[in-house]
Design a protein around this motif. Structure first.
Motif, PDB file in Angstrom:
ATOM      1  N   ASP A 196       0.729  -1.117  -0.130  1.00 22.57           N
ATOM      2  CA  ASP A 196      -0.038   0.018   0.061  1.00 22.57           C
ATOM      3  C   ASP A 196       0.940   1.292   0.265  1.00 22.57           C
ATOM      4  O   ASP A 196       0.400   2.492   0.827  1.00 22.57           O
ATOM      5  CB  ASP A 196      -1.040   0.197   1.189  1.00 22.57           C
ATOM      6  CG  ASP A 196      -1.953  -1.079   1.160  1.00 22.57           C
ATOM      7  OD1 ASP A 196      -2.147  -1.740   0.037  1.00 22.57           O
ATOM      8  OD2 ASP A 196      -3.037  -1.105   2.037  1.00 22.57           O
ATOM      9  N   GLN A 273       0.807   6.517   1.511  1.00 25.25           N
ATOM     10  CA  GLN A 273       0.010   5.528   1.057  1.00 25.25           C
ATOM     11  C   GLN A 273      -0.473   5.794  -0.345  1.00 25.25           C
ATOM     12  O   GLN A 273      -0.574   6.633  -0.773  1.00 25.25           O
ATOM     13  CB  GLN A 273      -1.420   5.776   2.153  1.00 25.25           C
ATOM     14  CG  GLN A 273      -2.534   4.762   1.881  1.00 25.25           C
ATOM     15  CD  GLN A 273      -3.501   4.820   3.276  1.00 25.25           C
ATOM     16  OE1 GLN A 273      -3.178   4.741   4.253  1.00 25.25           O
ATOM     17  NE2 GLN A 273      -4.585   5.192   2.675  1.00 25.25           N
ATOM     18  N   ILE A 275      -3.047   3.499  -2.601  1.00 24.10           N
ATOM     19  CA  ILE A 275      -4.068   2.450  -2.761  1.00 24.10           C
ATOM     20  C   ILE A 275      -5.074   2.449  -3.744  1.00 24.10           C
ATOM     21  O   ILE A 275      -5.183   1.562  -4.648  1.00 24.10           O
ATOM     22  CB  ILE A 275      -4.820   2.279  -1.192  1.00 24.10           C
ATOM     23  CG1 ILE A 275      -3.797   1.897  -0.109  1.00 24.10           C
ATOM     24  CG2 ILE A 275      -6.056   1.114  -1.476  1.00 24.10           C
ATOM     25  CD1 ILE A 275      -4.514   1.654   1.356  1.00 24.10           C
TER      26      ILE A 275
ATOM     27  N   THR D  15     -11.088  -1.646   0.891  1.00 21.89           N
ATOM     28  CA  THR D  15      -9.563  -1.540   0.947  1.00 21.89           C
ATOM     29  C   THR D  15      -9.054  -0.694   2.147  1.00 21.89           C
ATOM     30  O   THR D  15      -7.862  -0.817   2.403  1.00 21.89           O
ATOM     31  CB  THR D  15      -9.290  -0.590  -0.450  1.00 21.89           C
ATOM     32  OG1 THR D  15      -9.853   0.407  -0.467  1.00 21.89           O
ATOM     33  CG2 THR D  15      -9.528  -1.638  -1.689  1.00 21.89           C
ATOM     34  N   ARG D  16      -9.842   0.310   2.704  1.00 20.23           N
ATOM     35  CA  ARG D  16      -9.496   0.982   3.664  1.00 20.23           C
ATOM     36  C   ARG D  16     -10.448   2.005   4.291  1.00 20.23           C
ATOM     37  O   ARG D  16     -11.507   2.140   3.522  1.00 20.23           O
ATOM     38  CB  ARG D  16      -8.176   2.099   3.081  1.00 20.23           C
ATOM     39  CG  ARG D  16      -8.788   3.101   2.139  1.00 20.23           C
ATOM     40  CD  ARG D  16      -7.625   3.899   1.629  1.00 20.23           C
ATOM     41  NE  ARG D  16      -8.176   4.922   0.666  1.00 20.23           N
ATOM     42  CZ  ARG D  16      -8.604   6.172   1.052  1.00 20.23           C
ATOM     43  NH1 ARG D  16      -8.640   6.500   2.325  1.00 20.23           N
ATOM     44  NH2 ARG D  16      -8.827   6.951  -0.134  1.00 20.23           N
ATOM     45  N   LYS D 195      -6.299  -2.523   5.300  1.00 15.96           N
ATOM     46  CA  LYS D 195      -5.154  -2.129   4.379  1.00 15.96           C
ATOM     47  C   LYS D 195      -3.689  -2.395   5.246  1.00 15.96           C
ATOM     48  O   LYS D 195      -4.033  -3.295   6.168  1.00 15.96           O
ATOM     49  CB  LYS D 195      -5.062  -0.395   4.540  1.00 15.96           C
ATOM     50  CG  LYS D 195      -4.736   0.297   5.765  1.00 15.96           C
ATOM     51  CD  LYS D 195      -4.831   1.776   5.361  1.00 15.96           C
ATOM     52  CE  LYS D 195      -4.712   2.570   6.778  1.00 15.96           C
ATOM     53  NZ  LYS D 195      -5.916   2.507   7.630  1.00 15.96           N
ATOM     54  N   ASP D 196      -2.500  -2.144   4.687  1.00 11.94           N
ATOM     55  CA  ASP D 196      -1.455  -2.756   5.119  1.00 11.94           C
ATOM     56  C   ASP D 196      -0.973  -2.075   6.503  1.00 11.94           C
ATOM     57  O   ASP D 196       0.400  -2.226   6.843  1.00 11.94           O
ATOM     58  CB  ASP D 196      -0.274  -2.559   4.097  1.00 11.94           C
ATOM     59  CG  ASP D 196      -0.666  -3.460   2.654  1.00 11.94           C
ATOM     60  OD1 ASP D 196      -1.482  -4.383   3.006  1.00 11.94           O
ATOM     61  OD2 ASP D 196       0.087  -3.199   1.882  1.00 11.94           O
ATOM     62  N   ASP D 200      -7.838  -0.146  10.728  1.00 12.95           N
ATOM     63  CA  ASP D 200      -8.800   0.698   9.841  1.00 12.95           C
ATOM     64  C   ASP D 200      -9.972   1.026  10.638  1.00 12.95           C
ATOM     65  O   ASP D 200     -10.688   2.002  10.644  1.00 12.95           O
ATOM     66  CB  ASP D 200      -9.308   0.114   8.499  1.00 12.95           C
ATOM     67  CG  ASP D 200      -8.327  -0.012   7.388  1.00 12.95           C
ATOM     68  OD1 ASP D 200      -8.174   1.191   6.928  1.00 12.95           O
ATOM     69  OD2 ASP D 200      -7.738  -1.096   7.387  1.00 12.95           O
TER      70      ASP D 200
END
Lengths: 336, 336, 336, 336
Positions: A196, A273, A275, D15-16, D195-196, D200
């Motif tokens: 990401d 970030q 993404i 995703t986030r 996410k990484d 979140d």
């Protein structure tokens, strides 16, 4: 004429840059540099091989140093895949596209597949897992030097970057930034990402494959300076090669070190970030120095020319392209 | 053969480096650089003259910029004295030692005495007080760029540093660091202090008098980078000349800028304290690069050669001495 | 009705706050805290007495820890004088104003005069010199914890701050900041300085004499956090008492620790310069919390009430005055 | 008895964390706070609605402020999905599990699905894309206040955290840290990630649903302090509620603000990476204060009790569980 591409259904799932393997001439000396100056943690040492991780990393190693009487070189760069299933898919993929793919045994690693993409490309080791060790992120008394946090990315040069980048984009690597030749529109340099943030693998056009640097994240400017200051104390002052300085977006502050064998380690601050799919790659004019290094005098000549070869692979081809014009301009600045 | 000396009963009381006067070719452009990039506060502007101070400074100005069609130059460096009485004592002193001393009118300054120490020395303006303005140290929204805090010191080169340093030591300037010629024992470079840190005036041997830089304090590495980053944004990226880097003790981190006329401004971090009389000056081997710049590639050639002249004074004499050997070594490093 | 005063011709020359002497119950435990957490360097240890300095300090010690079965206390605060001659002048002065002054032997100190200013004042040890040891400022591998740089100042509370401050101003201590009672105009708290920053001795009105804290300089926020983080690792997490936060001008960022015996150590960032005579003291409204702590919830109750006594001196007198209104407001904030 | 779970094949791809919608009483006042103090960039304002993003963000907004005469509240929290296809899969999922899911029009957003997971859960808005605006990450002169980089995560309290966390884990949210009741083994608090990095969405047991805070990333301690310092200058000093301080791993340094309506914004430093599947979640003893806040006095009472409600949803149920024992201990510390 280069077109960026994002493969949304790659043949297997690479998750991130994982680890690099360097051959070194004096393992004790190298360990001193990696632990005392850069701040790596020694996870294990078996004979002539040492395994190191950053203080944030739970995975067993992000750099492997092997004593060798051969000339300093990198054995391969490593990438993580999601699971062992991905390795089997990967093997099929590489064989189907004319590369090589071989399961190998690696200490302190889960199932591992050593691959090549064909001539002029770096060897890549895919690994499905590693033993987990305690993070030292909040063990402050145990932290040393630059307190390196984690591996971020590699930079490789290859003789035909457009072709090689295409092979990585087919595996789901996503471009965050690139530059092309002003006349031909061919690719000259590109930042590719799986995790990401904007970079797991950066590639540029030059005789290769070679490995200009591996990049690791540190927490702040203070950590960068601390590593450089300790380098000075321990006799490595001239191996602080370039920086601290800043790269243009989507990158940030940098500091380059040369290890005792000349392998180049970049320190960067926590990257931004990256993404969202609508977030298109930056492009830059390869004749424009400012977009790459917005201030300062630019790197010394040796930063541009000296790179780690891959063991057993002869560097070939690839006229150095205009993506270095920046550094040429900078070098003129620094020499007048 | 040089001997450091500390005059405990100087003829008058200088308290600190106070302000520098630069001639500039485009005042608006210079103000943009000093306020937006470096973070100075404009105290007053009258026609072609602008008065600036750091955000920590209550004294009216620490740099004065005067538009001039002459070549860029410094008019003088300024020193504060304790009180007006000291100016009269100073006048007597300068006349008695063969220098010059003249009371002059300066806007936004208390009583001011312009002095010279004789040929080959920089003109020094002694001032007994200034109007006081509000500090902006805790007015955070008003702070810009590098948020420069305050003036710290000047570096001057002079053709006969041993003789000139002797004249300053006779005024109570105290050596904190110096180097001598390996064979003759003659002085090559020296750090001299009046206030409670190691430097108000640094001098080295070279054709002169010239002013390589004025040095200002900023709070931390983040402030250094911010100034450099904004320099890049505003088109001054190549005027970030050297650094960030570190000087050996008793100095610390540095970053050098060139202003739009080429006057060099050094940013340093808060210096160490230097008060106790038993705290003897450091010496360093002028052939040893490491003691001056413990890590990194060293300054570019122009950092060593380009310096601000003093207006109306021809630079003369002074073969460049071995104190520059460091930078020569460094330059070799940066060129290979 | 308080009037600030600056004595330009003091009877002798105090140059700076020098060292503090604390009695501690477990010397090994205290040394662990001072060296591993705060980052002091052990200069010497002789039996039950340990001598510590900051990494910037060349003078032998700025804190002395003595194991004692008595209740935790401070023996005295120390001040440096310019030379031995000043000690003799000081002795005459103290005897002439009804205090006491006695030459005493102190290991690792030059000639030393122990003085008192009369009832309700802290004992002050004047010292004319100390052995010099190497600075560790640029010995980065040897630095630990918060890498404390140097002693800056003490805070004392006394039952009659106006009278006691007057005695210190007569010695050349210069006010940089003070507050008075809104109705009577009497002094409630004052910052006094000898060296080139705003504080060597801070005093406030309360039962005393007592020593709320000694303050030491660290380089940046990162050093503050590192000390707190290591405190947490080593079991001292709840002894990080207050902060990081900010004091209003002329102070700056702070962080307060309690050592294993409850002695309070303040970390501050490098203070601003304070030299020019026209730079008049700040005043603040003792009813205005914001001027002292511009943001955050304010200190806990124990920060306001717990202070180190001086050994053998009973704390007495001094109703706690309105200078604490800030902390009361803040405490309300932190409790709602 | 809680068991962490990682759903490797979630029904759709979140995703986030994407954006939060707050109702505010005075939009101008709120914008002043968000832009000048925290450093958000105003992307657009249409009537009573303002859209803000961090300086690193290319996506149009990460916080939406809507003027309302209702009591301050949050409308929903937002999550990004990979593509529009995911929204249709999401709609099917929510309807199949007894929740609600409705496509709605939102200015400056791509296709958007407003969902609920059933009683006691926060409303979540899923969005498949946003307009892209220029990053200000390297536009240094345009940056203000704390220069907030990007949204990182939300904290929600819910009356039945074990059930609600189960619903999110079924969507692929992965636990990085949690604590359970010592006797029952039931979940009390949990950190969930898509996410990484490790978070979140953080959830804890209490009457709810309510939104204790939204967390945004800033670059370093200097940015945290700058925001707090400017808060003090602009009259928001008492709205710096808690910190700077440190959370235990896998978190890091924090600083909590209250906006003009009491909505709580947390600043954190760049979080660690969290990708590898073998990297199992941390657990902590809910009776152990140290693991959550390793040093310092802990948060004020209001930090524990005051939380933003969701508009139109009554907070209910959920006895406050032992995950707050830390803060109770801390509060005792800060009150003695």
């Amino acid at each position: 004429m280069f077109k960026p591409n994002v493969e949304l259904s790659p043949p297997f799932d690479i998750t991130r840059a994982s680890h690099v393997r360097y051959l070194v001439s004096d393992l004790d000396e190298s360990l001193r540099f990696y632990t005392e100056v850069l701040g790596f943690v020694l996870s294990d040492r078996e004979g002539d091989v040492a395994y190191l991780r950053g203080i944030e990393e739970a995975a067993h190693h992000s750099v492997v140093l092997t004593k060798s009487s051969d000339a300093p070189a990198a054995e391969c760069i490593g990438m993580r895949v999601r699971s062992e299933v991905d390795l089997h898919k990967a093997r099929q993929h590489f064989l189907s596209v004319g590369g090589t793919a071989e399961f190998i045994e690696r200490p302190f690693q889960g199932p591992t597949l050593l691959t090549t993409f064909g001539e002029g490309t770096p060897p890549v080791e895919l690994v499905a897992g590693m033993p987990v060790l305690p993070r030292l992120l909040n063990n402050f008394p145990a932290q040393k030097g630059g307190r390196v946090l984690r591996l971020d990315h590699y930079q490789c040069v290859v003789p035909d970057v457009q072709t090689t980048a295409g092979k990585f984009m087919a595996l789901g690597f996503r471009p965050s930034k690139y530059t092309t030749h002003a006349d031909t529109g061919n690719l000259l340099a590109i930042f590719l990402s799986r995790k990401d943030n904007p970079h797991d693998l950066v590639m540029a056009q030059a005789a290769g494959p070679r490995l200009p640097h591996s990049a690791y994240v540190v927490s702040d400017f203070q950590a960068m300076f601390r590593a450089a200051d300790i380098a000075g104390n321990l006799g490595y002052g001239r191996q602080v090669e370039h920086g601290p300085g800043r790269h243009g977006p989507p990158n940030g502050p940098f500091l380059y070190f040369r290890d005792p064998d000349g392998h180049r380690i970049e320190f960067i601050l926590p990257p931004m970030q990256f993404i969202d799919p609508e977030d298109l790659p930056n492009t830059w004019d390869s004749n424009d120095a400012v977009s790459l290094v917005p201030w300062g005098g630019g790197p010394p000549q040796r930063w541009r020319e000296e790179m780690t070869p891959f063991a057993g692979i002869e560097s070939a081809g690839g006229t150095v392209a205009r993506w270095t014009s920046m550094t040429e301009t900078a070098a003129e600045n620094s020499a007048n």
